[in-house]
Design an enzyme around this catalytic site. Structure first.
Site, PDB file in Angstrom:
ATOM      1  N   CYS A   1       0.811  -1.216   0.000  1.00  0.00           N
ATOM      2  CA  CYS A   1       0.000   0.000   0.000  1.00  0.00           C
ATOM      3  C   CYS A   1       0.844   1.265   0.000  1.00  0.00           C
ATOM      4  O   CYS A   1       0.479   2.267  -0.638  1.00  0.00           O
ATOM      5  CB  CYS A   1      -0.961  -0.002   1.184  1.00  0.00           C
TER       6      CYS A   1
ATOM      7  N   ASP B   1      -7.860   5.982  -1.961  1.00  0.00           N
ATOM      8  CA  ASP B   1      -7.037   4.824  -1.628  1.00  0.00           C
ATOM      9  C   ASP B   1      -6.657   4.085  -2.903  1.00  0.00           C
ATOM     10  O   ASP B   1      -7.413   3.253  -3.407  1.00  0.00           O
ATOM     11  CB  ASP B   1      -7.807   3.892  -0.685  1.00  0.00           C
TER      12      ASP B   1
ATOM     13  N   HIS C   1      -1.903   0.462   7.265  1.00  0.00           N
ATOM     14  CA  HIS C   1      -2.240   0.822   5.886  1.00  0.00           C
ATOM     15  C   HIS C   1      -1.759   2.229   5.595  1.00  0.00           C
ATOM     16  O   HIS C   1      -1.543   3.038   6.519  1.00  0.00           O
ATOM     17  CB  HIS C   1      -3.760   0.729   5.693  1.00  0.00           C
TER      18      HIS C   1
END
Length: 682
Positions: free
Chosen positions: A432, A492, A476
């Site tokens: 991520c 995201d 994250h």
């Protein structure tokens, strides 16, 4: 001269080798149990030395050999102090102190020449038990504490039994009984003792969050292998949590080409506007940062202050994170409120000079991505919708290209300084933080203010008693871009390459270790069920023990009828409770000291009844003597039965209540018979 284990008896009293060897092995085992959790924190030489000293003491006990000379122990002590100084740089302090105490405890077993030496061993052991709570306050530590303290108390009881060969089981029972006597007072003090920070509580280290105020490629991926629980939360009655849980941690706005850094700026406007507010309760492990990760977007205006716990004050920063003046090293339990919904607006809604810092990029780095992003945005018209359209194009590009979401993309930047270019155009494999970093660089290159946000996303799919569990593996990184009229908007990019990660918070499968692999070989669902059981036990421990704080104390007093309880109410309740326990203990001691032989009371009662009939019966006489005062008949026969019953061998099969019932039947029959009985002829 054969060494005597002094704690097994008084100095000068000979003890059998069997007891001495047994007690020595028992004490070595208890000390090993006490120091075991600390061995992993000691320098390697100190851990091996501690184990070697304990093994040496056990060998001496097995061979019934004499203890070493004092000069040798002095040399060992000096060597330990010198080695500790070399390892830690100092002798006095938390780490060197723990090292020396473990070594001294093991050495003390080699010079038990008097019972006072054994007492030093016990007290050092109790000290090490308490020292473990500086590192962890988890449930397993509590269970280990019970075992260690029970063992130390058993050894202490043995030290008070100098004669004979007392059973270990008897000493263990006595140690447990003594502990239970003090349990009511301990529970009362725990429930009512005022939680006054910073005197109350210890820094919690278990389950510590791995978040940081800086992020490089691979930092967040490393946390995905850590399954420690860092946040437990549940909605309060009548509230509903957002469908996707994002916990806002450090906001990273400055990029040097290899790492992102948190740089909160002064100023800012208001608080989140619109949306739907939901209240929730949190139990949070220490984050070791001067920042508290909460559900975005939480209530509170920029510059406002909030205190989740006495002694801890947080201030709302311009990036809407909650900052503290010091790293948060304690476990927290509190209630808070967060906004969510499509109509949410997070300011500023109009252009401000402070947004210029969210456009800066390091000079001369990642030229390919900068040129590509500017070309991608070249045909986008200026206006409020430009930022959202650039966001859509970046997501579409990630979906259309062979990008891979993985924990093991390899290291970037080893052969080039343009690490983001290498990820975006050459290897296209990452976690991520890789996608969030490249996304923010591309947005800034296109003239859109953007920044990286780190924290946690999602929770375990199954709740534990309605509590959501968030682990380090849920760490994250995502992005935010600024759009005129809407303010800051979350984006995201991980959802473009791994939609399951964002939509249902699915985590990547990590290769199981040896233990988990063996459990899965037996039953693929057994590990999950074992972890759910462990999570439930740990949650209850967190809720009712570690999480029992001032608010819970006041709620308990309110449930007992106290109105608006405060510290004074707690103090009075604690004093009254302690006084009541002391009074009950005094009454118990008086009751325990009385003559509890039931036959004494029965014989006195029988003698009093005979004297009431005019017979010269005395309590010190036997029933046989009383029978001689009566003429033959039922009353005399009853006294003879009482005589035989009194001196008969007690049967273990007859319970006390059966014995009492038998006495009541005899007493009623004797009273009836005595009414018609005649005295014996003189």
């Amino acid at each position: 001269m054969k060494a005597r284990l002094a704690f097994a008896g008084l100095p000068g009293l000979s003890q059998s080798a069997t007891r001495e060897t047994r007690d020595s092995f028992f004490l070595v085992g208890v000390v090993l149990l006490t120091v075991a959790p600390h061995l992993l924190r000691l320098p390697l030489w100190a851990s091996l030395s501690t184990l070697a000293l304990l093994g040496w003491r056990a060998l001496l006990a097995a061979r019934n050999a004499p203890l070493p000379r004092r000069w040798l122990l002095v040399l060992l002590l000096l060597a330990a102090v010198a080695a500790s100084k070399l390892s830690h740089g100092l002798v006095i302090g938390r780490e060197p102190g723990l090292t020396l105490v473990c070594l001294l405890l093991a050495m003390k077993l080699l010079e038990l020449h008097a019972r006072r030496d054994a007492f030093v061993v016990f007290f050092l052991g109790f000290f090490l038990v308490l020292a473990q709570y500086f590192h962890s306050q988890s449930l397993w530590v509590a269970l280990w504490t019970l075992a260690s303290v029970w063992g130390l108390l058993t050894a202490l009881v043995l030290a008070q039994m100098p004669l004979g060969q007392p059973m270990l089981a008897a000493a263990a029972r006595e140690a447990a009984r003594s502990t239970l006597y003090g349990l009511p007072l301990m529970v009362l003090l725990y429930l009512l003792f005022p939680r006054i920070a910073p005197l109350w509580g210890l820094p919690g280290q278990s389950g510590t969050s791995g978040l940081s105020e800086r992020m490089g490629f691979g930092d967040v991926a490393a946390l995905a292998l850590n399954e420690d629980v860092v946040i437990r939360l549940r909605p309060l009655p009548g509230a509903a949590l957002p469908q996707t849980l994002y916990f806002r941690g450090p906001v990273l706005s400055r990029f040097d080409g290899r790492q992102w850094h948190a740089e909160p700026l002064p100023g800012g406007v208001g608080e989140p506007q619109g949306g739907r507010a939901a209240r929730y309760e949190v139990i949070m492990e220490p984050v070791k940062l001067p920042l508290l990760p909460l559900l975005e977007w939480s209530v509170g205006a920029v510059g406002s202050e909030w205190s989740p716990q006495e002694g801890l004050v947080l201030r709302r920063a311009s990036d809407l994170s909650w900052l503290a003046r010091r790293p948060i090293l304690e476990r927290l339990r509190f209630e808070h409120e967060a906004y969510s919904g499509p109509d949410l607006r997070v300011g500023p809604l109009e252009w401000r000079r402070g947004l210029l810092s969210q456009l800066q990029l390091p000079q001369g780095l990642n030229p390919r991505l900068l040129a590509w992003a500017r070309q991608l945005a070249a045909d986008l018209p200026e206006g409020p919708g430009r930022a959202s359209r650039m966001d859509e194009r970046l997501h579409a590009h990630i979906r259309s290209q062979p990008f891979e979401y993985t924990l093991e993309p390899g290291r970037y930047g080893q052969t080039t300084v343009h690490a983001v270019d290498e990820f975006w155009f050459d290897r296209r494999s990452g976690f991520c933080e890789h996608y969030a970093s490249a996304y923010v660089v591309a947005m800034r290159a296109a003239g859109v203010p953007a920044r990286v946000v780190t924290g946690f996303m999602g929770a375990d799919p199954l709740t534990v008693d309605d509590w959501y569990l968030v682990r380090n593996s849920h760490a994250h990184a995502w992005a935010e871009y600024w759009q005129e009229g809407r303010g800051w908007v979350r984006s995201d990019p991980t959802g473009a390459v791994a939609p399951e990660r964002v939509q249902v918070a699915a985590l990547l499968d990590v290769a199981p270790g040896v233990l988990r692999g063996a459990v899965n070989a037996i039953d693929p669902t057994l590990w999950r069920r074992m972890r759910q059981w462990a999570d439930r036990a740990d949650l209850h421990w967190q809720q009712w023990v570690l999480g029992y704080q001032r608010q819970q104390q006041f709620r308990m007093l309110e449930s007992l009828g106290f109105e608006s309880p405060d510290w004074h109410t707690l103090g009075r309740a604690a004093a009254l409770s302690i006084g009541a326990v002391a009074l009950l203990a005094w009454a118990w001691s008086r009751w325990a000291a009385r003559d509890r032989n039931p036959w004494h009371a029965r014989l006195a009662r029988t003698a009093a009844l005979l004297r009431a009939r005019g017979l010269p019966a005395e309590p010190h006489q036997a029933p046989l003597r009383w029978a001689q005062l009566l003429a033959p008949g039922a009353a005399r026969d009853a006294l003879l039965v009482l005589e035989a019953w009194r001196y008969a061998e007690a049967s273990p099969a007859v319970a006390r209540w059966q014995e009492a019932q038998r006495w009541r039947r005899w007493w009623r029959a004797f009273r009836r018979a005595l009414k018609t009985a005649d005295p014996a002829p003189s």
